[in-house]
Write a protein that holds these residues in place. Structure first.
Motif, mmCIF file in Angstrom:
data_model
loop_
_atom_site.group_PDB
_atom_site.id
_atom_site.type_symbol
_atom_site.label_atom_id
_atom_site.label_comp_id
_atom_site.label_asym_id
_atom_site.label_seq_id
_atom_site.Cartn_x
_atom_site.Cartn_y
_atom_site.Cartn_z
ATOM 1 N N ALA A 186 1.034 -1.621 0.255
ATOM 2 C CA ALA A 186 -0.446 0.165 -0.067
ATOM 3 C C ALA A 186 0.864 0.960 0.430
ATOM 4 C CB ALA A 186 -0.846 0.113 1.079
ATOM 5 N N TRP A 187 1.983 1.477 0.656
ATOM 6 C CA TRP A 187 2.973 2.704 0.823
ATOM 7 C C TRP A 187 2.905 3.057 -0.367
ATOM 8 C CZ3 TRP A 187 7.747 2.026 -0.660
ATOM 9 C CH2 TRP A 187 8.637 0.331 -0.898
ATOM 10 N N ILE A 219 0.965 -0.099 8.310
ATOM 11 C CA ILE A 219 2.045 -1.634 8.135
ATOM 12 C C ILE A 219 2.809 -1.576 8.806
ATOM 13 C CG2 ILE A 219 2.138 -2.794 6.234
ATOM 14 C CD1 ILE A 219 0.778 -0.890 4.078
ATOM 15 N N LEU A 220 3.237 -0.749 9.607
ATOM 16 C CA LEU A 220 4.191 -1.615 10.052
ATOM 17 C C LEU A 220 3.854 -1.634 11.767
ATOM 18 C CD1 LEU A 220 7.022 1.203 8.836
ATOM 19 C CD2 LEU A 220 7.179 -1.139 8.554
ATOM 20 N N SER A 221 3.427 -0.794 11.714
ATOM 21 C CA SER A 221 2.573 -1.283 13.536
ATOM 22 C C SER A 221 1.469 -1.686 13.702
ATOM 23 C CB SER A 221 2.086 0.212 14.001
ATOM 24 O OG SER A 221 1.538 0.335 13.658
ATOM 25 N N LEU A 222 0.960 -1.920 12.803
ATOM 26 C CA LEU A 222 -0.428 -3.007 12.791
ATOM 27 C C LEU A 222 -0.542 -4.360 12.330
ATOM 28 C CD1 LEU A 222 -3.219 -0.391 12.560
ATOM 29 C CD2 LEU A 222 -2.406 -1.576 14.619
ATOM 30 N N LEU A 276 -4.732 -6.389 10.427
ATOM 31 C CA LEU A 276 -5.228 -5.327 11.077
ATOM 32 C C LEU A 276 -5.270 -4.469 10.411
ATOM 33 C CD1 LEU A 276 -3.847 -6.024 13.755
ATOM 34 C CD2 LEU A 276 -6.180 -5.742 13.778
ATOM 35 N N THR A 277 -4.103 -3.051 8.665
ATOM 36 C CA THR A 277 -4.485 -2.303 8.787
ATOM 37 C C THR A 277 -5.706 -2.430 7.842
ATOM 38 O OG1 THR A 277 -2.071 -2.039 8.830
ATOM 39 C CG2 THR A 277 -3.628 -0.808 6.943
#
Length: 371
Positions: A40-41, A237-240, A244-245
């Motif tokens: 997505a990024w 994305i990096l944290s969840l 979950l995102t």
């Protein structure tokens, strides 16, 4: 009357920045991740590139008619009758976007923060603030943005700093797993919000004091806003993680809930919510201002301020029926908003540009009449 109001280049930059961030900061990660997954990024970076191209297109049109809004120079290029018809369709696009913003705000409040409060009460309260801002005009809105800008950056930066320990680079792997098609689908969805919606800025372009600098400022505002959105998507994305995102309706809000430092620094999701409240207010107010100004120019109203109250009431009614629930809302943003945005944010200005170039060659007096 709004025509006598002027804003500085700094105020214009702030309004473009706030509009670009707008509602996108809270729902873009979920929308794009549902199609591009962990890439997505990449979709966000590509959409920013296309968004900058759109901004250049808008700047070119604005430079050819420096003292005209898009409603006014549409009539010049297409003729009065056809131009007014096209302008009314464009204004209806602004109206639908504004109603979606208000509905999204109400859904967020009643789902996350105040679940026992009727959504109508939330919509009324939010609309009263928006109508007041639009009534006071673009100059007051620009000055408000100058005051609020430092607060907005604090609200953005603090959660990002505290989230650094929660980052997991493995959430981005494998890169390019599903090929280019999902990335492009995510890119098109992201173009729909907010870059194609930036055409509304052509309604306030003539009121910038320094038109020559306004073009560079417009590009800079879109660039910084797009960078912030890409950062939010990357952090989500990096944290969840991608799952979950994708399934969370408001990933940045839930992302901030993960912050916990020594049982002292916690519950920083209120900062993310505060950021969103600020930017969605400015975006919706700009849209209402543009709707009111556009209608007054189409129908040649001299005193257009009282009409804002009627438009506010119309928005309230439209908000209650535009989407039945949050699932339909997200589907609407994913499947309906992008093609709708392409029609008015890309094809319509390209049509104006094409006809302008043709008329300028065949009618030499046309360009001198409008510059």
């Amino acid at each position: 009357m709004f025509e006598n109001q002027k804003i500085s280049t700094l105020q214009f930059f702030i309004l473009v920045l706030f509009f670009t961030i707008g509602n996108t900061i809270i729902n873009a990660p979920s929308l794009i991740a549902s199609q591009a997954k962990q890439d997505a990024w990449i979709s966000s970076i590509l959409s920013l590139g296309f968004g900058l191209c759109l901004a250049l297109l808008y700047c070119y049109l604005a430079s050819k008619f420096p003292n005209k809004t898009i409603v006014q120079f549409s009539e010049i290029i297409l003729g009065k009758i056809v131009g007014k018809i096209f302008s009314l369709f464009l204004i209806s696009y602004f109206l639908i976007i504004a109603s979606l913003m208000i509905r999204q705000f109400g859904d967020f409040m009643t789902t996350i923060i105040m679940p026992e409060t009727p959504s109508l009460a939330i919509h009324l309260l939010f609309l009263s603030i928006i109508v007041t801002g639009a009534y006071l005009g673009i100059e007051t809105l620009g000055r408000s943005g100058e005051v609020i800008l430092p607060t907005l950056f604090i609200l953005l930066v603090v959660p990002f700093l505290f989230l650094l320990p929660e980052m997991d680079i493995n959430n981005l792997k494998p890169v390019y797993e599903n090929g280019f098609n999902p990335i492009m689908r995510g890119t098109i969805s992201h173009l729909g919000i907010p870059y194609l919606q930036l055409i509304v800025i052509l309604m306030i372009f003539p009121y910038v004091k320094d038109i020559k600098k306004a073009k560079k400022i417009f590009i800079l505002g879109v660039l910084l806003g797009g960078f912030i959105l890409t950062t939010v998507i990357l952090y989500s994305i990096l944290s969840l993680g991608v799952i979950l995102t994708e399934i969370k309706h408001y990933p940045p809000y839930f992302m901030a809930q993960k912050i916990s430092i020594g049982d002292i620094v916690e519950r920083l999701e209120v900062l993310i919510a505060g950021t969103w409240f600020i930017t969605i207010f400015f975006k919706t107010t700009i849209l209402l201002y543009a709707i009111n100004l556009g209608l007054s120019q189409v129908f040649n109203y001299k005193n257009n301020r009282p009409m804002i109250f009627g438009l506010g009431y119309l928005l309230l009614i439209l908000t209650q029926f535009i989407t039945p629930n949050i699932v339909y809302f997200n589907d609407f943003f994913k499947n309906i908003v992008p093609p709708y945005g392409l029609t008015f944010g890309l094809f319509f200005p390209l049509l104006l540009l094409s006809i302008y170039i043709i008329k300028r060659k065949k009618m030499p007096t046309f360009a001198s009449e409008n510059n």
